[in-house]
Design a protein around this motif. Structure first.
Motif, PDB file in Angstrom:
ATOM      1  N   GLU A  45      -6.918   9.930   8.835  1.00 15.24           N
ATOM      2  CA  GLU A  45      -7.631  11.152   9.223  1.00 15.24           C
ATOM      3  C   GLU A  45      -6.693  12.129   9.917  1.00 15.24           C
ATOM      4  O   GLU A  45      -6.781  13.336   9.697  1.00 15.24           O
ATOM      5  N   LYS A  46      -5.793  11.618  10.739  1.00 20.59           N
ATOM      6  CA  LYS A  46      -4.829  12.502  11.404  1.00 20.59           C
ATOM      7  C   LYS A  46      -3.874  13.118  10.389  1.00 20.59           C
ATOM      8  O   LYS A  46      -3.506  14.285  10.524  1.00 20.59           O
ATOM      9  N   LEU A  47      -3.482  12.353   9.373  1.00 22.20           N
ATOM     10  CA  LEU A  47      -2.655  12.921   8.300  1.00 22.20           C
ATOM     11  C   LEU A  47      -3.412  14.028   7.577  1.00 22.20           C
ATOM     12  O   LEU A  47      -2.864  15.094   7.314  1.00 22.20           O
ATOM     13  N   ARG A  48      -4.676  13.783   7.266  1.00 20.92           N
ATOM     14  CA  ARG A  48      -5.495  14.783   6.555  1.00 20.92           C
ATOM     15  C   ARG A  48      -5.672  16.055   7.381  1.00 20.92           C
ATOM     16  O   ARG A  48      -5.826  17.138   6.828  1.00 20.92           O
ATOM     17  N   ALA A  49      -5.661  15.916   8.694  1.00 17.30           N
ATOM     18  CA  ALA A  49      -5.894  17.056   9.583  1.00 17.30           C
ATOM     19  C   ALA A  49      -4.635  17.889   9.844  1.00 17.30           C
ATOM     20  O   ALA A  49      -4.725  18.958  10.444  1.00 17.30           O
ATOM     21  N   LEU A  50      -3.478  17.403   9.404  1.00 15.68           N
ATOM     22  CA  LEU A  50      -2.248  18.152   9.641  1.00 15.68           C
ATOM     23  C   LEU A  50      -2.274  19.499   8.927  1.00 15.68           C
ATOM     24  O   LEU A  50      -2.803  19.633   7.820  1.00 15.68           O
ATOM     25  N   VAL A  51      -1.665  20.484   9.577  1.00 10.71           N
ATOM     26  CA  VAL A  51      -1.525  21.808   8.979  1.00 10.71           C
ATOM     27  C   VAL A  51      -0.728  21.675   7.688  1.00 10.71           C
ATOM     28  O   VAL A  51       0.244  20.918   7.630  1.00 10.71           O
ATOM     29  N   GLU A  52      -1.136  22.370   6.649  1.00  9.39           N
ATOM     30  CA  GLU A  52      -0.471  22.432   5.345  1.00  9.39           C
ATOM     31  C   GLU A  52      -0.712  21.217   4.453  1.00  9.39           C
ATOM     32  O   GLU A  52      -0.182  21.147   3.357  1.00  9.39           O
ATOM     33  N   VAL A  53      -1.515  20.239   4.878  1.00 11.43           N
ATOM     34  CA  VAL A  53      -1.834  19.083   4.031  1.00 11.43           C
ATOM     35  C   VAL A  53      -3.012  19.444   3.135  1.00 11.43           C
ATOM     36  O   VAL A  53      -4.041  19.916   3.602  1.00 11.43           O
ATOM     37  N   ALA A  54      -2.849  19.207   1.834  1.00  8.47           N
ATOM     38  CA  ALA A  54      -3.928  19.445   0.877  1.00  8.47           C
ATOM     39  C   ALA A  54      -4.730  18.169   0.633  1.00  8.47           C
ATOM     40  O   ALA A  54      -5.946  18.214   0.515  1.00  8.47           O
ATOM     41  N   SER A  55      -4.035  17.026   0.532  1.00  6.14           N
ATOM     42  CA  SER A  55      -4.746  15.754   0.296  1.00  6.14           C
ATOM     43  C   SER A  55      -3.917  14.575   0.771  1.00  6.14           C
ATOM     44  O   SER A  55      -2.695  14.667   0.891  1.00  6.14           O
ATOM     45  N   VAL A  56      -4.613  13.485   1.040  1.00  6.13           N
ATOM     46  CA  VAL A  56      -3.997  12.206   1.401  1.00  6.13           C
ATOM     47  C   VAL A  56      -4.692  11.134   0.587  1.00  6.13           C
ATOM     48  O   VAL A  56      -5.917  11.034   0.624  1.00  6.13           O
ATOM     49  N   GLU A  57      -3.911  10.379  -0.178  1.00  6.95           N
ATOM     50  CA  GLU A  57      -4.469   9.306  -1.015  1.00  6.95           C
ATOM     51  C   GLU A  57      -3.856   7.982  -0.616  1.00  6.95           C
ATOM     52  O   GLU A  57      -2.670   7.900  -0.303  1.00  6.95           O
ATOM     53  N   LEU A  58      -4.658   6.938  -0.676  1.00  7.81           N
ATOM     54  CA  LEU A  58      -4.206   5.580  -0.401  1.00  7.81           C
ATOM     55  C   LEU A  58      -4.403   4.757  -1.671  1.00  7.81           C
ATOM     56  O   LEU A  58      -5.501   4.752  -2.255  1.00  7.81           O
ATOM     57  N   THR A  59      -3.335   4.121  -2.147  1.00  7.29           N
ATOM     58  CA  THR A  59      -3.424   3.268  -3.329  1.00  7.29           C
ATOM     59  C   THR A  59      -2.944   1.869  -2.979  1.00  7.29           C
ATOM     60  O   THR A  59      -2.192   1.680  -2.027  1.00  7.29           O
ATOM     61  N   ASP A  60      -3.413   0.893  -3.759  1.00  9.40           N
ATOM     62  CA  ASP A  60      -3.094  -0.512  -3.483  1.00  9.40           C
ATOM     63  C   ASP A  60      -1.644  -0.871  -3.726  1.00  9.40           C
ATOM     64  O   ASP A  60      -1.084  -1.702  -3.043  1.00  9.40           O
ATOM     65  N   GLN A  61      -1.040  -0.266  -4.736  1.00  9.10           N
ATOM     66  CA  GLN A  61       0.319  -0.668  -5.108  1.00  9.10           C
ATOM     67  C   GLN A  61       1.241   0.539  -5.177  1.00  9.10           C
ATOM     68  O   GLN A  61       0.829   1.614  -5.603  1.00  9.10           O
ATOM     69  N   PRO A  62       2.484   0.353  -4.771  1.00 11.98           N
ATOM     70  CA  PRO A  62       3.457   1.437  -4.947  1.00 11.98           C
ATOM     71  C   PRO A  62       3.557   1.819  -6.426  1.00 11.98           C
ATOM     72  O   PRO A  62       3.420   0.980  -7.292  1.00 11.98           O
ATOM     73  N   GLY A  63       3.777   3.087  -6.657  1.00 13.47           N
ATOM     74  CA  GLY A  63       3.935   3.567  -8.022  1.00 13.47           C
ATOM     75  C   GLY A  63       2.643   4.023  -8.658  1.00 13.47           C
ATOM     76  O   GLY A  63       2.633   4.507  -9.755  1.00 13.47           O
ATOM     77  N   CYS A  64       1.536   3.856  -7.969  1.00 17.28           N
ATOM     78  CA  CYS A  64       0.248   4.266  -8.548  1.00 17.28           C
ATOM     79  C   CYS A  64      -0.025   5.720  -8.255  1.00 17.28           C
ATOM     80  O   CYS A  64       0.396   6.256  -7.304  1.00 17.28           O
TER      81      CYS A  64
ATOM     82  N   MET B 108       0.843  -1.176   0.000  1.00 15.90           N
ATOM     83  CA  MET B 108       0.000   0.000   0.000  1.00 15.90           C
ATOM     84  C   MET B 108       0.888   1.239   0.000  1.00 15.90           C
ATOM     85  O   MET B 108       1.956   1.234   0.590  1.00 15.90           O
ATOM     86  N   ARG B 109       0.416   2.264  -0.670  1.00 11.62           N
ATOM     87  CA  ARG B 109       1.129   3.533  -0.699  1.00 11.62           C
ATOM     88  C   ARG B 109       0.205   4.637  -0.202  1.00 11.62           C
ATOM     89  O   ARG B 109      -0.952   4.731  -0.611  1.00 11.62           O
ATOM     90  N   VAL B 110       0.741   5.461   0.682  1.00 11.11           N
ATOM     91  CA  VAL B 110       0.059   6.668   1.138  1.00 11.11           C
ATOM     92  C   VAL B 110       0.787   7.837   0.490  1.00 11.11           C
ATOM     93  O   VAL B 110       2.014   7.944   0.596  1.00 11.11           O
ATOM     94  N   THR B 111       0.037   8.701  -0.196  1.00 13.13           N
ATOM     95  CA  THR B 111       0.609   9.884  -0.826  1.00 13.13           C
ATOM     96  C   THR B 111      -0.003  11.123  -0.192  1.00 13.13           C
ATOM     97  O   THR B 111      -1.227  11.276  -0.190  1.00 13.13           O
ATOM     98  N   VAL B 112       0.846  11.956   0.363  1.00 10.92           N
ATOM     99  CA  VAL B 112       0.419  13.199   1.017  1.00 10.92           C
ATOM    100  C   VAL B 112       0.901  14.348   0.159  1.00 10.92           C
ATOM    101  O   VAL B 112       2.080  14.404  -0.211  1.00 10.92           O
ATOM    102  N   THR B 113       0.017  15.271  -0.176  1.00 16.63           N
ATOM    103  CA  THR B 113       0.400  16.473  -0.905  1.00 16.63           C
ATOM    104  C   THR B 113       0.062  17.684  -0.051  1.00 16.63           C
ATOM    105  O   THR B 113      -0.900  17.669   0.721  1.00 16.63           O
ATOM    106  N   GLY B 114       0.886  18.708  -0.190  1.00 15.21           N
ATOM    107  CA  GLY B 114       0.644  19.912   0.597  1.00 15.21           C
ATOM    108  C   GLY B 114       1.642  20.992   0.276  1.00 15.21           C
ATOM    109  O   GLY B 114       2.271  20.994  -0.795  1.00 15.21           O
ATOM    110  N   ALA B 115       1.823  21.878   1.236  1.00 20.20           N
ATOM    111  CA  ALA B 115       2.699  23.031   1.066  1.00 20.20           C
ATOM    112  C   ALA B 115       4.152  22.606   0.938  1.00 20.20           C
ATOM    113  O   ALA B 115       4.570  21.596   1.506  1.00 20.20           O
TER     114      ALA B 115
END
Length: 77
Positions: free
Chosen positions: A58-77, A1-8
């Motif tokens: 949810e805690k990742l999404r609530a962090l200051v400066e986070v725009a989005s958090v995505e979870l994908t099944d496979q790395p590289g997605c 699984m891959r978690v992708t966090v985007t933000g500032a």
């Protein structure tokens, strides 16, 4: 699984994400951060392949400066 966090594009965002990963004891194989399109993208490939608890996401999404958090099944997605 891959978690992708985007933000500032901020070192404080990276530190907040790493701190939360440590607090929730999320086992990861790789953690990478890069500046892209005026922001930061942080990719976290989980070691065991299991999805993290929804509370962790949810805690990742609530962090200051986070725009989005995505979870994908496979790395590289």
């Amino acid at each position: 699984m891959r978690v992708t966090v985007t933000g500032a594009a901020s070192t404080s965002l990276l530190l907040r994400v790493v701190n939360l990963v440590a607090l929730h004891d999320l086992a990861f194989a790789t953690l990478a951060a890069e500046l892209a399109d005026g922001g930061m993208v942080i990719r976290l490939d989980l070691a065991d392949g299991a999805p993290p608890a929804e509370a962790s996401l949810e805690k990742l999404r609530a962090l200051v400066e986070v725009a989005s958090v995505e979870l994908t099944d496979q790395p590289g997605c």
